[in-house]
Enzyme design. Structure first.
Site, mmCIF file in Angstrom:
data_model
loop_
_atom_site.group_PDB
_atom_site.id
_atom_site.type_symbol
_atom_site.label_atom_id
_atom_site.label_comp_id
_atom_site.label_asym_id
_atom_site.label_seq_id
_atom_site.Cartn_x
_atom_site.Cartn_y
_atom_site.Cartn_z
ATOM 1 N N LYS A 100 70.594 24.278 -45.948
ATOM 2 C CA LYS A 100 71.606 25.070 -46.204
ATOM 3 C C LYS A 100 71.609 26.422 -46.548
ATOM 4 O O LYS A 100 70.811 26.491 -47.248
ATOM 5 C CB LYS A 100 72.511 24.302 -47.573
ATOM 6 C CG LYS A 100 73.705 25.246 -47.891
ATOM 7 C CD LYS A 100 74.379 24.579 -49.256
ATOM 8 C CE LYS A 100 75.495 25.459 -49.713
ATOM 9 N NZ LYS A 100 76.357 24.694 -50.932
ATOM 10 N N ARG A 134 78.651 20.964 -47.140
ATOM 11 C CA ARG A 134 78.525 19.961 -46.343
ATOM 12 C C ARG A 134 79.155 19.899 -45.230
ATOM 13 O O ARG A 134 78.887 19.144 -44.105
ATOM 14 C CB ARG A 134 79.327 18.726 -47.041
ATOM 15 C CG ARG A 134 80.647 18.838 -47.616
ATOM 16 C CD ARG A 134 81.250 17.955 -48.771
ATOM 17 N NE ARG A 134 80.866 18.268 -49.892
ATOM 18 C CZ ARG A 134 81.071 17.681 -51.157
ATOM 19 N NH1 ARG A 134 81.800 16.812 -51.134
ATOM 20 N NH2 ARG A 134 80.807 18.081 -52.214
ATOM 21 N N LYS A 151 85.738 30.536 -56.411
ATOM 22 C CA LYS A 151 85.184 30.385 -57.769
ATOM 23 C C LYS A 151 85.697 31.127 -58.849
ATOM 24 O O LYS A 151 85.800 32.167 -58.550
ATOM 25 C CB LYS A 151 83.625 30.240 -57.621
ATOM 26 C CG LYS A 151 82.987 29.184 -56.677
ATOM 27 C CD LYS A 151 81.355 29.705 -56.715
ATOM 28 C CE LYS A 151 80.751 28.783 -55.600
ATOM 29 N NZ LYS A 151 80.719 27.318 -55.884
ATOM 30 N N ASP A 173 85.436 25.258 -51.298
ATOM 31 C CA ASP A 173 84.067 25.398 -52.222
ATOM 32 C C ASP A 173 83.153 24.270 -51.816
ATOM 33 O O ASP A 173 81.978 24.399 -51.989
ATOM 34 C CB ASP A 173 84.455 25.522 -53.501
ATOM 35 C CG ASP A 173 83.210 26.180 -54.297
ATOM 36 O OD1 ASP A 173 82.510 26.770 -53.515
ATOM 37 O OD2 ASP A 173 83.304 26.224 -55.465
ATOM 38 N N ASP A 218 78.243 32.321 -51.394
ATOM 39 C CA ASP A 218 79.343 31.346 -51.594
ATOM 40 C C ASP A 218 80.383 31.422 -52.636
ATOM 41 O O ASP A 218 80.063 31.435 -53.693
ATOM 42 C CB ASP A 218 78.632 30.003 -52.028
ATOM 43 C CG ASP A 218 79.678 28.911 -52.057
ATOM 44 O OD1 ASP A 218 80.884 29.005 -51.625
ATOM 45 O OD2 ASP A 218 79.346 27.595 -52.359
ATOM 46 N N GLU A 264 81.788 23.749 -49.026
ATOM 47 C CA GLU A 264 81.536 24.218 -47.633
ATOM 48 C C GLU A 264 80.205 23.879 -47.180
ATOM 49 O O GLU A 264 80.015 23.909 -45.994
ATOM 50 C CB GLU A 264 81.667 25.926 -47.645
ATOM 51 C CG GLU A 264 80.466 26.599 -48.300
ATOM 52 C CD GLU A 264 79.926 26.101 -49.458
ATOM 53 O OE1 GLU A 264 80.728 25.786 -50.356
ATOM 54 O OE2 GLU A 264 78.931 26.435 -49.938
ATOM 55 N N ASP A 323 72.626 30.233 -52.790
ATOM 56 C CA ASP A 323 72.982 29.195 -52.230
ATOM 57 C C ASP A 323 72.520 28.906 -50.653
ATOM 58 O O ASP A 323 72.823 28.095 -49.883
ATOM 59 C CB ASP A 323 74.895 29.275 -51.924
ATOM 60 C CG ASP A 323 75.399 27.869 -51.837
ATOM 61 O OD1 ASP A 323 74.771 27.017 -52.492
ATOM 62 O OD2 ASP A 323 76.486 27.782 -51.535
#
Ligand code: BES
Ligand code: ZN
Ligand code: ZN
Length: 474
Positions: free
Chosen positions: A235, A321, A247, A317, A240, A319, A258
């Site tokens: 990833k 996956r 967030k 959020d 993010d 995201e 991230d």
């Protein structure tokens, strides 16, 4: 920090100071016992006593295990960095735990100062290790391997610590390209037009609101006649913000982390190529920035992923996956591999389940989880396995699409995220795949073990231990 192994007795090595490791037994027998007692020294973990007159730095430890050695050397190097000494020497303890000394020095001595306008330059810069009458050839091999691994871990840490303005998806791709060139492996970059051709709509949706375009990075290390083929997926969210499901301000700070999964994959490729492992390794990194804007993807959108599975977005959020769904499907189709591992800072829930220091490992194969647990233990990394079950899987049901990107209940969030990924794992890969949730372990704001503030390089040592083990199988 430099570290050198010498095929000499310690008395023949010239250094400013000697590091002396003492467990309870060695302490009681030591000639400086009285002085050390007066100074309040104890032979317990990380206890330190510097005797300037005798030019010795004493470090206490419960036993000469790898774990204790790594943390003792970290404590020693941190102390020496505050002195005016330039170099230190130490005796090797055994063939097996020479790696722990290297890790304590190279990982424990790490600090990231790229953004400080003025830094006080440390005088302390070199550790010399005496072979201490051990078989030098054996010692040297373990020393060299550990040094390559530790340097690759610091490479990963540097990338993680780099800010989003200095490491966006395009720069990530450039870094991968440069590393591949330097280390003689190949790098193929897919831009957004290529991603459209590949129908990677879930990944593209996540990056759509950002001015920094998404990139898929495919790096491959291909030795002749490899024993195995391994695919690693990372990833690579260079930032993010949470997207429209924004967030809260305090949770957004640190979200440069991230991209850690992708950075880990690059670190592994760097070391594997330098170690000349007998294994073909492919790294696939989804480099994307999750932002807000007029063109942002939204809760309520339905995305058709690369595999054809439709996904109802209920939270932008979640995201990682979505990006991984497409990258995992791409990786499985492009390369026929024996193992498939993904590394991702996927869920805050993983930290709730296992604490901040432990990587969550999930997948179907108990055998593979067992092998990985052993590799983790031998490498000094912490992992915990979390179990799948069909009741949690049902929570991902969507009324309107094939699957929802978040579970309908908040409990077991690390597992439901992994079960989402599982929907994109082909049947023939089910027992070859493991997911590593490094949300807690990839980054730290408090120093622990050989980790200092920032990126830890979680996954690098562990995976290299696994790869080395399978490359040495008969
Ligand atoms: N990148 C985060 C996960 C994360 C959180 C990593 C904290 C490291 C530290 C991920 O994209 C995320 O936001 N996940 C959500 C999922 C939720 C919306 C189902 C989370 O964990 O809250
Ligand atoms: Zn997120
Ligand atoms: Zn994320």
């Amino acid at each position: 920090m430099k570290i050198k192994l010498h095929n000499k007795a310690i008395s023949e090595i010239s250094s400013d100071i000697e590091i002396v490791l003492l467990d309870e037994t060695a302490y009681k027998l030591h000639q400086d016992l009285k002085t050390l007692q007066v100074a309040g020294f104890e032979a317990s973990d990380d206890n330190i006593c510097l005797l300037h007159e005798s030019k010795k730095l004493f470090v206490g430890l419960k036993s000469y295990s790898s774990k204790n050695l790594r943390s003792s050397l970290t404590a020693a190097v941190k102390t020496l960095k505050k002195t005016n000494y330039k170099s230190a020497k130490i005796n090797a303890v055994s063939h097996k735990n020479i790696a722990a000394i290297v890790e304590g020095v190279i990982l424990g001595g790490y600090s990231f100062n790229e953004y400080k306008s003025s830094i006080k330059k440390n005088k302390f810069a070199q550790v010399n290790i005496s072979s201490n009458n051990l078989d030098f050839i054996k010692l040297q091999k373990n020393f060299n391997d550990a040094l390559i691994t530790a340097k690759a871990t610091n490479f990963t840490r540097d990338l993680v610590n780099t800010t989003p303005q200095d490491l966006n998806p395009k720069i990530f791709a450039q870094i991968a390209h440069d590393l591949a060139k330097e280390n003689n492996f190949t790098c193929n970059i897919l831009d957004e037009a290529d991603l459209e051709n590949e129908s990677m709509n879930a990944m593209l949706a996540v990056g759509r609101a950002s001015i920094n375009k998404s990139h898929l990075i495919h790096v491959s290390y291909k030795p002749e006649n490899p024993k195995y083929v391994v695919s690693l997926v990372g990833k690579g969210l260079t930032y993010d913000s949470g997207g429209l499901s924004l967030k809260p301000a305090t949770s957004m700070v640190t979200m440069k982390l991230d991209k850690s999964g992708g950075c880990t994959v690059l670190g592994i490729l760097k070391a594997a190529s330098e170690l000349e492992l007998d294994i073909e390794i492919h790294g696939f990194i989804g480099a994307v920035e999750n932002m807000i804007g007029g063109d942002a993807y939204k809760p309520d959108d339905i995305l058709t992923s690369r595999s054809g599975t439709t996904i109802e977005v209920r939270n932008t959020d979640a995201e990682g996956r979505l990006v991984l769904a497409d990258v995992l499907s791409y990786a499985q189709e492009k390369v026929d591999s024996d193992y498939l591992f993904d590394f991702a800072t996927l869920t805050g829930a993983c930290m709730v389940a296992l604490g901040q220091y432990t990587t969550g490992v999930m997948g179907h194969s108990n055998g593979l989880k067992h092998i990985i647990s052993k590799a983790a233990k031998d490498s000094g990394e912490l992992i915990g396995t979390l179990p799948f079950n069909e009741h949690l899987e049902k929570l991902l049901k969507s009324e309107i699409a094939d699957i929802s990107n978040v579970a309908s209940k908040p409990y077991g969030g690390a597992i439901t995220a992994a079960l989402f990924l599982d929907k994109f794992i082909k049947d023939e890969y089910k027992n070859k795949w493991l997911h590593f949730d490094i949300a807690g372990s990839a980054y730290t704001e408090v120093p622990w073990d050989c980790n200092s503030y920032g990126g830890t390089g979680a996954g690098v040592r562990l995976m290299l231990k696994f790869l080395t083990t399978i490359s040495e199988e008969n």
